[in-house]
Design a protein around this motif. Structure first.
Motif, mmCIF file in Angstrom:
data_model
loop_
_atom_site.group_PDB
_atom_site.id
_atom_site.type_symbol
_atom_site.label_atom_id
_atom_site.label_comp_id
_atom_site.label_asym_id
_atom_site.label_seq_id
_atom_site.Cartn_x
_atom_site.Cartn_y
_atom_site.Cartn_z
ATOM 1 N N GLN A 192 0.839 -1.075 -0.133
ATOM 2 C CA GLN A 192 -0.021 -0.132 -0.106
ATOM 3 C C GLN A 192 0.678 1.338 0.084
ATOM 4 O O GLN A 192 1.800 1.448 0.729
ATOM 5 N N TRP A 193 0.565 2.167 -0.672
ATOM 6 C CA TRP A 193 1.260 3.446 -1.047
ATOM 7 C C TRP A 193 2.741 3.419 -1.614
ATOM 8 O O TRP A 193 3.018 4.430 -1.776
ATOM 9 N N LEU A 194 3.113 2.355 -2.083
ATOM 10 C CA LEU A 194 4.252 2.144 -2.552
ATOM 11 C C LEU A 194 4.100 2.807 -4.087
ATOM 12 O O LEU A 194 3.262 2.184 -4.710
ATOM 13 N N GLU A 195 5.296 3.444 -4.557
ATOM 14 C CA GLU A 195 5.349 3.686 -5.885
ATOM 15 C C GLU A 195 5.694 2.374 -6.583
ATOM 16 O O GLU A 195 6.276 1.425 -6.222
ATOM 17 N N GLN A 196 5.684 2.255 -8.053
ATOM 18 C CA GLN A 196 5.786 1.130 -8.860
ATOM 19 C C GLN A 196 7.184 0.535 -8.496
ATOM 20 O O GLN A 196 7.458 -0.530 -8.217
ATOM 21 N N ASP A 197 8.207 1.423 -8.697
ATOM 22 C CA ASP A 197 9.662 1.114 -8.549
ATOM 23 C C ASP A 197 9.818 0.553 -7.093
ATOM 24 O O ASP A 197 10.642 -0.274 -7.128
ATOM 25 N N GLU A 198 9.303 0.912 -6.173
ATOM 26 C CA GLU A 198 9.454 0.947 -4.980
ATOM 27 C C GLU A 198 8.852 -0.752 -4.654
ATOM 28 O O GLU A 198 9.366 -1.509 -3.926
#
Ligand SMILES: [Mg+2]
Length: 106
Positions: free
Chosen positions: A44-50
């Protein structure tokens, strides 16, 4: 470890704790959904690269790994209780999806 060996491992775990009375299809379906939610929460709330790099962080990697084990455990328990052959079910579903989603022509 084979699917049936994993099912046996979990059945033994439940047997030794007298948990079979709690492992009804409805309870297992709810537990499976709950654990899938816990897995999703790790992203949850992670960007795609993260999200792609989540396994680079040992603590985060452990959390993801254990939530996936929780999901697998309840899926396997549900298959045991309902006497479903997961390998056959997977093959059946892939065959259905082969028809539904034809491969891209090159
Ligand atoms: Mg969990």
């Amino acid at each position: 470890m084979s699917i049936s060996s994993m099912q046996d491992l979990l059945a033994d775990f439940a047997d030794r704790r007298d948990w079979n009375r709690y492992h009804t299809p409805k309870n297992l379906a709810m537990a499976l959904a709950g654990e899938a939610g816990e897995l999703a929460a790790e992203f949850q709330w992670l960007e795609q690269d993260e999200a792609f790099r989540v396994m680079d962080d040992p603590e985060k990697a452990k959390a993801v790994r254990l939530e996936m084990a929780d999901v697998l455990s309840y899926l396997l328990r549900m298959a045991t209780v309902l006497d479903i052959d997961l390998e056959a079910a997977l093959k059946e579903k892939v065959a259905i999806n082969e028809d539904r989603f034809p491969p891209r022509s090159s």
